[in-house]
Design a protein around this motif. Structure first.
Motif, PDB file in Angstrom:
ATOM      1  N   ILE A   3       0.853  -1.175   0.000  1.00 63.35           N
ATOM      2  CA  ILE A   3       0.000   0.000   0.000  1.00 63.35           C
ATOM      3  C   ILE A   3       0.890   1.226   0.000  1.00 63.35           C
ATOM      4  O   ILE A   3       1.835   1.316   0.768  1.00 63.35           O
ATOM      5  CB  ILE A   3      -0.941  -0.015   1.208  1.00 63.35           C
ATOM      6  N   LEU A   4       0.604   2.143  -0.876  1.00 64.54           N
ATOM      7  CA  LEU A   4       1.402   3.356  -1.018  1.00 64.54           C
ATOM      8  C   LEU A   4       0.574   4.578  -0.707  1.00 64.54           C
ATOM      9  O   LEU A   4      -0.611   4.631  -0.985  1.00 64.54           O
ATOM     10  CB  LEU A   4       1.916   3.504  -2.453  1.00 64.54           C
ATOM     11  N   PHE A   5       1.211   5.572  -0.158  1.00 66.02           N
ATOM     12  CA  PHE A   5       0.625   6.887  -0.021  1.00 66.02           C
ATOM     13  C   PHE A   5       1.324   7.792  -1.002  1.00 66.02           C
ATOM     14  O   PHE A   5       2.523   7.683  -1.197  1.00 66.02           O
ATOM     15  CB  PHE A   5       0.929   7.485   1.362  1.00 66.02           C
ATOM     16  N   SER A   6       0.609   8.697  -1.577  1.00 65.32           N
ATOM     17  CA  SER A   6       1.247   9.812  -2.261  1.00 65.32           C
ATOM     18  C   SER A   6       1.069  10.965  -1.295  1.00 65.32           C
ATOM     19  O   SER A   6      -0.035  11.426  -1.053  1.00 65.32           O
ATOM     20  CB  SER A   6       0.537  10.088  -3.583  1.00 65.32           C
ATOM     21  N   SER A  75       1.682  -1.733   7.394  1.00 70.42           N
ATOM     22  CA  SER A  75       2.768  -0.869   6.937  1.00 70.42           C
ATOM     23  C   SER A  75       2.462  -0.343   5.541  1.00 70.42           C
ATOM     24  O   SER A  75       1.737  -0.974   4.773  1.00 70.42           O
ATOM     25  CB  SER A  75       4.103  -1.612   6.948  1.00 70.42           C
ATOM     26  N   VAL A  76       3.026   0.823   5.251  1.00 74.25           N
ATOM     27  CA  VAL A  76       2.882   1.441   3.929  1.00 74.25           C
ATOM     28  C   VAL A  76       4.182   2.134   3.558  1.00 74.25           C
ATOM     29  O   VAL A  76       4.954   2.536   4.419  1.00 74.25           O
ATOM     30  CB  VAL A  76       1.734   2.487   3.867  1.00 74.25           C
ATOM     31  N   ARG A  77       4.406   2.257   2.271  1.00 75.64           N
ATOM     32  CA  ARG A  77       5.497   3.077   1.760  1.00 75.64           C
ATOM     33  C   ARG A  77       4.867   4.395   1.316  1.00 75.64           C
ATOM     34  O   ARG A  77       3.884   4.414   0.597  1.00 75.64           O
ATOM     35  CB  ARG A  77       6.188   2.425   0.566  1.00 75.64           C
ATOM     36  N   VAL A  78       5.449   5.485   1.752  1.00 74.86           N
ATOM     37  CA  VAL A  78       4.958   6.814   1.406  1.00 74.86           C
ATOM     38  C   VAL A  78       5.945   7.454   0.453  1.00 74.86           C
ATOM     39  O   VAL A  78       7.143   7.525   0.744  1.00 74.86           O
ATOM     40  CB  VAL A  78       4.815   7.708   2.664  1.00 74.86           C
ATOM     41  N   THR A  79       5.454   7.873  -0.696  1.00 77.15           N
ATOM     42  CA  THR A  79       6.277   8.627  -1.647  1.00 77.15           C
ATOM     43  C   THR A  79       5.742  10.047  -1.700  1.00 77.15           C
ATOM     44  O   THR A  79       4.554  10.279  -1.470  1.00 77.15           O
ATOM     45  CB  THR A  79       6.234   7.990  -3.047  1.00 77.15           C
ATOM     46  N   MET A  80       6.609  10.982  -1.977  1.00 78.27           N
ATOM     47  CA  MET A  80       6.207  12.387  -1.992  1.00 78.27           C
ATOM     48  C   MET A  80       5.694  12.772  -3.368  1.00 78.27           C
ATOM     49  O   MET A  80       6.389  12.562  -4.366  1.00 78.27           O
ATOM     50  CB  MET A  80       7.381  13.281  -1.593  1.00 78.27           C
ATOM     51  N   LYS A  81       4.512  13.302  -3.401  1.00 82.05           N
ATOM     52  CA  LYS A  81       3.868  13.660  -4.658  1.00 82.05           C
ATOM     53  C   LYS A  81       4.749  14.612  -5.463  1.00 82.05           C
ATOM     54  O   LYS A  81       5.172  15.651  -4.953  1.00 82.05           O
ATOM     55  CB  LYS A  81       2.510  14.311  -4.388  1.00 82.05           C
ATOM     56  N   ASP A  82       5.049  14.222  -6.689  1.00 82.04           N
ATOM     57  CA  ASP A  82       5.848  15.032  -7.615  1.00 82.04           C
ATOM     58  C   ASP A  82       7.222  15.394  -7.051  1.00 82.04           C
ATOM     59  O   ASP A  82       7.803  16.403  -7.441  1.00 82.04           O
ATOM     60  CB  ASP A  82       5.100  16.313  -8.003  1.00 82.04           C
ATOM     61  N   VAL A 101      -2.923  10.314  -0.287  1.00 84.83           N
ATOM     62  CA  VAL A 101      -3.853   9.422  -0.977  1.00 84.83           C
ATOM     63  C   VAL A 101      -3.409   7.989  -0.716  1.00 84.83           C
ATOM     64  O   VAL A 101      -2.266   7.623  -0.985  1.00 84.83           O
ATOM     65  CB  VAL A 101      -3.881   9.716  -2.489  1.00 84.83           C
ATOM     66  N   LEU A 102      -4.308   7.192  -0.174  1.00 85.46           N
ATOM     67  CA  LEU A 102      -4.044   5.792   0.128  1.00 85.46           C
ATOM     68  C   LEU A 102      -4.388   4.960  -1.102  1.00 85.46           C
ATOM     69  O   LEU A 102      -5.522   4.970  -1.565  1.00 85.46           O
ATOM     70  CB  LEU A 102      -4.899   5.362   1.324  1.00 85.46           C
ATOM     71  N   GLU A 103      -3.366   4.269  -1.646  1.00 87.79           N
ATOM     72  CA  GLU A 103      -3.575   3.456  -2.841  1.00 87.79           C
ATOM     73  C   GLU A 103      -2.904   2.109  -2.668  1.00 87.79           C
ATOM     74  O   GLU A 103      -1.814   2.029  -2.111  1.00 87.79           O
ATOM     75  CB  GLU A 103      -2.965   4.134  -4.077  1.00 87.79           C
ATOM     76  N   GLU A 104      -3.524   1.064  -3.149  1.00 88.11           N
ATOM     77  CA  GLU A 104      -2.919  -0.257  -3.120  1.00 88.11           C
ATOM     78  C   GLU A 104      -2.353  -0.538  -4.498  1.00 88.11           C
ATOM     79  O   GLU A 104      -3.065  -0.457  -5.506  1.00 88.11           O
ATOM     80  CB  GLU A 104      -3.956  -1.318  -2.748  1.00 88.11           C
ATOM     81  N   THR A 105      -1.052  -0.837  -4.555  1.00 89.38           N
ATOM     82  CA  THR A 105      -0.398  -1.111  -5.830  1.00 89.38           C
ATOM     83  C   THR A 105       0.539  -2.299  -5.683  1.00 89.38           C
ATOM     84  O   THR A 105       0.930  -2.666  -4.579  1.00 89.38           O
ATOM     85  CB  THR A 105       0.436   0.093  -6.321  1.00 89.38           C
ATOM     86  N   VAL A 106       0.900  -2.883  -6.802  1.00 92.88           N
ATOM     87  CA  VAL A 106       1.889  -3.950  -6.832  1.00 92.88           C
ATOM     88  C   VAL A 106       3.218  -3.299  -7.217  1.00 92.88           C
ATOM     89  O   VAL A 106       3.301  -2.595  -8.223  1.00 92.88           O
ATOM     90  CB  VAL A 106       1.503  -5.039  -7.846  1.00 92.88           C
ATOM     91  N   VAL A 107       4.243  -3.516  -6.407  1.00 92.21           N
ATOM     92  CA  VAL A 107       5.553  -2.948  -6.674  1.00 92.21           C
ATOM     93  C   VAL A 107       6.349  -3.930  -7.531  1.00 92.21           C
ATOM     94  O   VAL A 107       6.464  -5.110  -7.189  1.00 92.21           O
ATOM     95  CB  VAL A 107       6.307  -2.646  -5.355  1.00 92.21           C
ATOM     96  N   LYS A 108       6.887  -3.429  -8.635  1.00 92.79           N
ATOM     97  CA  LYS A 108       7.697  -4.263  -9.522  1.00 92.79           C
ATOM     98  C   LYS A 108       8.997  -4.639  -8.827  1.00 92.79           C
ATOM     99  O   LYS A 108       9.507  -3.893  -7.992  1.00 92.79           O
ATOM    100  CB  LYS A 108       8.004  -3.500 -10.811  1.00 92.79           C
TER     101      LYS A 108
END
Length: 127
Positions: A3-6, A75-82, A101-108
């Motif tokens: 799960i990622l946050f922007s 747990s989540v990984r948070v990335t900074m928008k732009d 923004v809470l988003e569920e993604t698959v990390v390559k």
């Protein structure tokens, strides 16, 4: 799945009760009390903007461009928008309040290796 946050906003304070809070990113937009991360993950629809509390578990040691948050087993990984801002590399272990923004993604796999390298993992741990 991860799960990622922007992230739009990040507030952090040291573990000591009287440490002053620090602020990075945009001004908070949600007028609600922060929700514990684990509860937000369990109750929030992907793509929703949330305000959560958690502990910073690890951070990108290269630039501070991402942070891993943990609340119990969640747990989540948070990335900074732009890439609008970067975090201090010593934020691990601190309690944070974050809006994003809470988003569920698959990390390559390629990206997972990149994150591990940024975290300072050894070549053996990355392989």
């Amino acid at each position: 799945m991860i799960i990622l946050f922007s992230s739009l906003l990040l507030l952090a304070s040291a573990p000591a009760p009287k440490a002053p809070a620090q602020h990075w990113g945009a001004v908070e937009t949600l007028a609600v009390a922060p929700t514990p991360l684990a509860k937000a993950i369990g109750e929030t629809k992907s793509g929703s903007t949330v305000l959560v509390t958690a502990k910073a578990e690890s951070v990108c040691l290269k630039k501070g461009c991402w942070v891993m948050l943990r609340d119990g087993d969640a747990s989540v990984r948070v990335t900074m928008k732009d890439y609008a801002f970067f975090l201090p590399k010593d934020i691990a272990g601190k309690s944070v309040v974050i809006e994003g923004v809470l988003e569920e993604t698959v990390v390559k796999e390629k990206d997972a290796r990149h994150f591990a390298k940024d975290e300072g993992k050894s070549k053996a741990e990355i392989a």
